[in-house]
Design a protein around this motif. Structure first.
Motif, mmCIF file in Angstrom:
data_model
loop_
_atom_site.group_PDB
_atom_site.id
_atom_site.type_symbol
_atom_site.label_atom_id
_atom_site.label_comp_id
_atom_site.label_asym_id
_atom_site.label_seq_id
_atom_site.Cartn_x
_atom_site.Cartn_y
_atom_site.Cartn_z
ATOM 1 N N ALA A 1 0.804 -1.224 0.000
ATOM 2 C CA ALA A 1 0.000 0.000 0.000
ATOM 3 C C ALA A 1 0.833 1.268 0.000
ATOM 4 O O ALA A 1 0.298 2.358 -0.213
ATOM 5 C CB ALA A 1 -0.937 0.009 1.210
ATOM 6 N N ALA A 2 2.142 1.192 0.256
ATOM 7 C CA ALA A 2 3.037 2.361 0.280
ATOM 8 C C ALA A 2 2.555 3.420 1.268
ATOM 9 O O ALA A 2 2.558 4.616 0.971
ATOM 10 C CB ALA A 2 3.194 2.964 -1.117
ATOM 11 N N LEU A 3 2.148 2.970 2.474
ATOM 12 C CA LEU A 3 1.776 3.913 3.527
ATOM 13 C C LEU A 3 3.024 4.600 4.059
ATOM 14 O O LEU A 3 4.136 4.084 3.942
ATOM 15 C CB LEU A 3 1.049 3.192 4.662
ATOM 16 N N VAL A 4 2.830 5.777 4.667
ATOM 17 C CA VAL A 4 3.956 6.541 5.184
ATOM 18 C C VAL A 4 3.733 6.877 6.651
ATOM 19 O O VAL A 4 2.608 6.864 7.152
ATOM 20 C CB VAL A 4 4.182 7.836 4.367
ATOM 21 N N SER A 5 4.829 7.161 7.339
ATOM 22 C CA SER A 5 4.774 7.601 8.731
ATOM 23 C C SER A 5 4.406 9.079 8.741
ATOM 24 O O SER A 5 5.184 9.922 8.291
ATOM 25 C CB SER A 5 6.124 7.371 9.407
ATOM 26 N N ALA A 6 3.217 9.383 9.257
ATOM 27 C CA ALA A 6 2.618 10.712 9.079
ATOM 28 C C ALA A 6 2.599 11.517 10.364
ATOM 29 O O ALA A 6 1.923 11.132 11.333
ATOM 30 C CB ALA A 6 1.187 10.574 8.557
ATOM 31 N N PRO A 7 3.301 12.648 10.434
ATOM 32 C CA PRO A 7 3.136 13.574 11.563
ATOM 33 C C PRO A 7 1.717 14.116 11.600
ATOM 34 O O PRO A 7 1.117 14.412 10.546
ATOM 35 C CB PRO A 7 4.146 14.685 11.254
ATOM 36 N N LEU A 8 1.184 14.255 12.805
ATOM 37 C CA LEU A 8 -0.202 14.675 12.985
ATOM 38 C C LEU A 8 -0.299 15.862 13.929
ATOM 39 O O LEU A 8 0.558 16.062 14.793
ATOM 40 C CB LEU A 8 -1.040 13.529 13.569
ATOM 41 N N GLU A 9 -1.372 16.625 13.766
ATOM 42 C CA GLU A 9 -1.802 17.563 14.793
ATOM 43 C C GLU A 9 -2.614 16.777 15.824
ATOM 44 O O GLU A 9 -3.327 15.825 15.486
ATOM 45 C CB GLU A 9 -2.675 18.664 14.189
ATOM 46 N N TRP A 10 -2.526 17.166 17.086
ATOM 47 C CA TRP A 10 -3.296 16.460 18.103
ATOM 48 C C TRP A 10 -4.791 16.496 17.802
ATOM 49 O O TRP A 10 -5.509 15.512 18.052
ATOM 50 C CB TRP A 10 -3.031 17.051 19.477
ATOM 51 N N ALA A 11 -5.274 17.601 17.231
ATOM 52 C CA ALA A 11 -6.708 17.756 16.998
ATOM 53 C C ALA A 11 -7.254 16.768 15.977
ATOM 54 O O ALA A 11 -8.460 16.501 15.954
ATOM 55 C CB ALA A 11 -7.013 19.189 16.555
ATOM 56 N N GLU A 12 -6.392 16.231 15.123
ATOM 57 C CA GLU A 12 -6.873 15.310 14.093
ATOM 58 C C GLU A 12 -6.664 13.845 14.459
ATOM 59 O O GLU A 12 -7.031 12.942 13.689
ATOM 60 C CB GLU A 12 -6.196 15.608 12.757
ATOM 61 N N LEU A 13 -6.109 13.580 15.629
ATOM 62 C CA LEU A 13 -5.734 12.217 15.977
ATOM 63 C C LEU A 13 -6.941 11.289 16.037
ATOM 64 O O LEU A 13 -6.874 10.135 15.579
ATOM 65 C CB LEU A 13 -4.989 12.214 17.311
ATOM 66 N N ASP A 14 -8.065 11.749 16.581
ATOM 67 C CA ASP A 14 -9.222 10.868 16.733
ATOM 68 C C ASP A 14 -9.780 10.404 15.392
ATOM 69 O O ASP A 14 -10.330 9.299 15.294
ATOM 70 C CB ASP A 14 -10.329 11.578 17.522
ATOM 71 N N ASP A 15 -9.672 11.217 14.382
ATOM 72 C CA ASP A 15 -10.240 10.875 13.076
ATOM 73 C C ASP A 15 -9.227 10.263 12.116
ATOM 74 O O ASP A 15 -9.602 9.782 11.049
ATOM 75 C CB ASP A 15 -10.849 12.130 12.423
ATOM 76 N N ALA A 16 -7.957 10.302 12.466
ATOM 77 C CA ALA A 16 -6.913 9.809 11.564
ATOM 78 C C ALA A 16 -6.865 8.282 11.580
ATOM 79 O O ALA A 16 -7.181 7.641 12.579
ATOM 80 C CB ALA A 16 -5.559 10.373 11.971
ATOM 81 N N ARG A 17 -6.457 7.721 10.458
ATOM 82 C CA ARG A 17 -6.212 6.301 10.332
ATOM 83 C C ARG A 17 -4.915 6.117 9.543
ATOM 84 O O ARG A 17 -4.651 6.890 8.614
ATOM 85 C CB ARG A 17 -7.363 5.592 9.631
ATOM 86 N N PRO A 18 -4.106 5.121 9.873
ATOM 87 C CA PRO A 18 -2.831 4.947 9.159
ATOM 88 C C PRO A 18 -2.990 4.875 7.655
ATOM 89 O O PRO A 18 -2.143 5.385 6.908
ATOM 90 C CB PRO A 18 -2.298 3.627 9.734
#
Length: 323
Positions: free
Chosen positions: A259-276
């Motif tokens: 899938a060529a996923l990447v290690s993604a820096p996040l804002e804390w506010a988006e953590l709940d909705d983020a998925r790898p």
């Protein structure tokens, strides 16, 4: 027939890219040229993650394909390999850092000082970069504390997220700000910029103290038990990632899966909705162009480990052995 090599201008350097049409992620239709283009697009971010840090290269020169595996110390037969030492034939502008490993052996390891080094490494098949939490200026004193939230087998990303939020809350109580990122898999890392005053052992002790506190606050979720077969909670705080010669995958590195996923820096506010799976080689460049690097703040304040070490003192925690 192999495609002719290309030369790409990267800052002041011309970097040669051989066989740019070689398939690197065939299931996604991605070539070496696409991988190079990705690293160029997130250049400021990945250079921030690597700048002047001794960095092990994880090289996949044949790309990622069904059945591909990486060589290990026990079995060096593989389609990919880890490179700790400066590769032969490296340009003279590729800087290094001199390291001593726990075994007593030494090496001159790549320490990227400019984006051209990242692109040169990508041409060698590097998909993941593994930087030490130190800089070439002082390889004995970490300037980053890396908190690895490692899910047990079968544990989903959604169970790791509340642990990350508790890390944030606890650090805030100490007056500190951490920065989260996905691993490209089910886990999360939280980075903290620290004053380069403490040894690796003291840094491991600080993370162990943090892990014990999280285990007290989230007793159904968090463990610091080292032996895997003895862990009875879903998320392990891996303090041994702060041991000498232990590294975690850098921000913006590419996971060597189809899938060529990447290690993604996040804002804390988006953590709940983020998925790898939201972050891959194709989606990250547009996100970076729009939002920049959420880890830019790591270049700012540096914190003292004294509050965490004081917590370790109160709990009677010694520095964990290197494993």
């Amino acid at each position: 027939m192999a495609t002719a090599a290309e030369e790409i201008q990267v800052g002041e350097r011309l970097v040669r890219v051989s066989s740019p049409d070689k398939p690197y992620f065939p299931e996604r239709g991605l070539t070496k040229r696409d991988v190079v283009g990705y690293f160029l697009a997130v250049g400021d971010g990945i250079l921030r993650a690597l700048r002047d840090r001794p960095t092990m290269l994880e090289r996949w020169p044949r790309g990622v394909f069904a059945g591909a595996k990486i060589g290990t110390r026990q079995d060096n037969r593989g389609d990919a390999f880890y490179q700790k030492r400066l590769p032969a034939g490296a340009p003279d502008w590729v800087r290094t850092a001199h390291l001593t490993f726990p075994s007593g052996r030494t090496a001159d390891e790549v320490a990227p000082g400019e984006l051209a080094v990242v692109i040169w490494a990508a041409n060698l098949g590097t998909l993941r970069f593994h930087p030490w939490p130190v800089t070439a200026a002082d390889v004995e004193r970490p300037d980053q504390l890396r908190i690895d939230l490692d899910p047990m087998p079968g544990v989903g990303f959604e169970q790791v997220v509340p642990v990350a939020h508790e890390v944030r809350a606890f650090l805030a109580e100490l007056g500190m700000v951490g920065y989260p990122k996905t691993t490209g898999g089910r886990g999360l890392h939280v980075y903290l910029s620290i004053e380069p005053r403490w040894s690796f052992g003291e840094c491991r002790r600080a993370v162990l103290a943090l892990g014990h506190e999280l285990g007290r606050r989230l007793p159904d979720l968090v463990t610091t038990t080292w032996w895997r077969e003895q862990r009875d909670r879903p998320v392990f705080i891996d303090y041994n990632q702060m041991a000498r010669d232990h590294t975690v995958t850098s921000a913006y590195s590419i996971r060597p899966t189809p899938a060529a996923l990447v290690s993604a820096p996040l804002e804390w506010a988006e953590l709940d909705d983020a998925r790898p799976e939201d972050f891959d080689v194709l989606s990250m460049p547009a996100r970076f162009a729009e939002r920049g690097d959420p880890h830019a703040g790591l270049d700012g304040d540096r914190y003292s480990l004294e509050p965490l070490l004081a917590l370790a003192d109160r709990a009677g925690l010694a520095a964990p052995p290197e494993r």
